[in-house]
Design an enzyme around this catalytic site. Structure first.
Site, short mmCIF file in Angstrom:
data_model
loop_
_atom_site.label_atom_id
_atom_site.label_comp_id
_atom_site.label_asym_id
_atom_site.label_seq_id
_atom_site.Cartn_x
_atom_site.Cartn_y
_atom_site.Cartn_z
N ASP A 1 12.86 10.56 32.38
CA ASP A 1 12.60 10.71 30.94
C ASP A 1 12.96 12.11 30.49
O ASP A 1 12.43 12.63 29.51
CB ASP A 1 11.12 10.41 30.65
CG ASP A 1 10.87 10.24 29.16
OD1 ASP A 1 9.71 10.38 28.73
OD2 ASP A 1 11.85 10.00 28.42
N GLU B 1 9.69 5.00 20.52
CA GLU B 1 8.36 5.41 20.08
C GLU B 1 8.44 5.89 18.63
O GLU B 1 9.43 6.45 18.19
CB GLU B 1 7.80 6.50 20.99
CG GLU B 1 8.51 7.84 20.98
CD GLU B 1 9.60 7.94 22.05
OE1 GLU B 1 10.21 6.91 22.37
OE2 GLU B 1 9.84 9.06 22.53
C1 LIG Z 1 16.34 19.28 33.84
N1 LIG Z 1 14.97 18.89 33.54
N2 LIG Z 1 14.11 18.59 34.49
C2 LIG Z 1 12.96 18.27 33.89
C3 LIG Z 1 13.08 18.37 32.48
C4 LIG Z 1 12.22 18.20 31.40
C5 LIG Z 1 12.70 18.44 30.13
C6 LIG Z 1 11.77 18.30 28.93
O1 LIG Z 1 10.67 17.44 29.22
C7 LIG Z 1 12.44 17.70 27.76
C8 LIG Z 1 12.51 18.42 26.60
C9 LIG Z 1 13.14 17.85 25.49
C10 LIG Z 1 13.72 16.58 25.56
C11 LIG Z 1 13.68 15.88 26.77
C12 LIG Z 1 14.35 14.57 26.94
N3 LIG Z 1 13.80 13.53 26.09
C13 LIG Z 1 14.45 13.20 24.96
O2 LIG Z 1 15.41 13.85 24.58
C14 LIG Z 1 13.94 12.04 24.17
C15 LIG Z 1 14.41 11.91 22.85
C16 LIG Z 1 13.96 10.85 22.07
C17 LIG Z 1 14.46 10.73 20.69
C18 LIG Z 1 15.01 9.54 20.24
C19 LIG Z 1 15.46 9.42 18.93
C20 LIG Z 1 15.37 10.49 18.08
F1 LIG Z 1 15.81 10.39 16.81
C21 LIG Z 1 14.84 11.71 18.52
C22 LIG Z 1 14.38 11.83 19.82
C23 LIG Z 1 13.02 9.92 22.57
C24 LIG Z 1 12.57 10.05 23.88
O3 LIG Z 1 11.68 9.17 24.41
C25 LIG Z 1 13.02 11.11 24.69
O4 LIG Z 1 12.56 11.19 25.97
C26 LIG Z 1 13.03 16.44 27.86
C27 LIG Z 1 13.99 18.82 29.95
C28 LIG Z 1 14.85 18.99 31.04
C29 LIG Z 1 14.39 18.78 32.31
MG LIG Z 2 11.62 9.33 26.53
#
Ligand SMILES: Cn1ncc2cc([C@H](O)c3cccc(CNC(=O)c4cc(-c5ccc(F)cc5)cc(O)c4O)c3)ccc21
Ligand SMILES: [Mg+2]
Length: 208
Positions: free
Chosen positions: A135, A193
């Site tokens: 995720d 979500e």
């Molecule tokens: C390398 N590494 N290792 C661990 C790790 C952890 C992170 C952070 O936790 C992190 C921060 C920001 C974003 C994310 C990815 N998630 C998303 O981008 C996402 C978007 C949307 C959505 C969908 C439609 C929209 F209009 C806007 C957002 C719906 C969703 O459920 C999401 O998970 C993850 C980053 C890199 C990392």
């Molecule tokens: Mg997600």
């Protein structure tokens, strides 16, 4: 300065949820986010209950919502390692996980997946995972899956559960798990979500 969304989420948990009661933490976050029926309701609970996993890896903790949903279902002695790259999110997630009383099942590690996946054996004594929940950054799903294969962290039957395969979408990952002879893959339709936009989870079983 204005509080951040994760800080407001934590306040809502501490205000509305009962310490030590994971379900009340989930309900407080659902209420705060006005979560519609989310892919997580179909994916995580069904897969976790079927699998009864002992060792779970979560890539992307954010505020710990899916961490709490998965960890509360784990049998005693089972462990969930969750990787979070963003320090602010990690700080909030630690408090959400503690509020749920799940800190002895969950290990939150701050850092990037590509740095920590190769260290699972020597740092956590983990040979293979039973379940991996993807995720995090969508362009990391595929390279990290290949990295987990190369590090020998997947065994015959390991389940990969990938969020957001439609929105924002992870086309390269989907193409890989759906066409590789090493995976049996299926799609759980749901919606993103907070919205009515289509989204879904891909469940892929590693065949070894
Ligand atoms: C390398 N590494 N290792 C661990 C790790 C952890 C992170 C952070 O936790 C992190 C921060 C920001 C974003 C994310 C990815 N998630 C998303 O981008 C996402 C978007 C949307 C959505 C969908 C439609 C929209 F209009 C806007 C957002 C719906 C969703 O459920 C999401 O998970 C993850 C980053 C890199 C990392
Ligand atoms: Mg997600």
């Amino acid at each position: 300065t204005r509080s951040t969304r994760p800080q407001r989420l934590l306040k809502a948990v501490q205000k509305n949820a009962t310490r030590g009661d994971p379900q009340s933490v989930i309900s407080a976050i659902d209420h705060f986010c006005r979560h519609s029926e989310w892919a997580m309701n179909i994916g995580d609970e069904k897969v976790v209950n079927e699998l009864n996993p002992e060792k779970v890896l979560e890539l992307g903790t954010y505020c710990g919502y899916s961490t709490v949903r998965i960890a509360r279902l784990l049998p005693p002695g089972a462990r969930l390692i969750t990787l979070e790259f963003n320090g602010d999110y990690a700080a909030i997630a630690r408090q959400v996980i503690a509020w749920a009383g799940l800190e002895d099942k969950v290990q939150l590690v701050e850092g990037a997946s590509e740095d920590w996946i190769p260290r699972m054996k020597e740092h956590f004594g983990i040979e293979t995972f039973d379940l991996v929940f993807l995720d995090h950054w969508k362009d990391r799903y595929l390279p990290d899956t290949k990295l987990m294969e190369d590090c020998g962290l997947l065994r015959k039957g390991t389940v990969l559960l990938a969020d957001n395969v439609i929105c924002p979408g992870v086309p390269d990952y989907l193409q890989y798990v759906r066409n590789s002879l090493s995976y049996k893959s299926c799609y759980f339709k749901s919606h993103l979500e907070y919205t009515k936009a289509e989204d879904g989870l891909e469940k892929s079983v590693f065949l070894g």
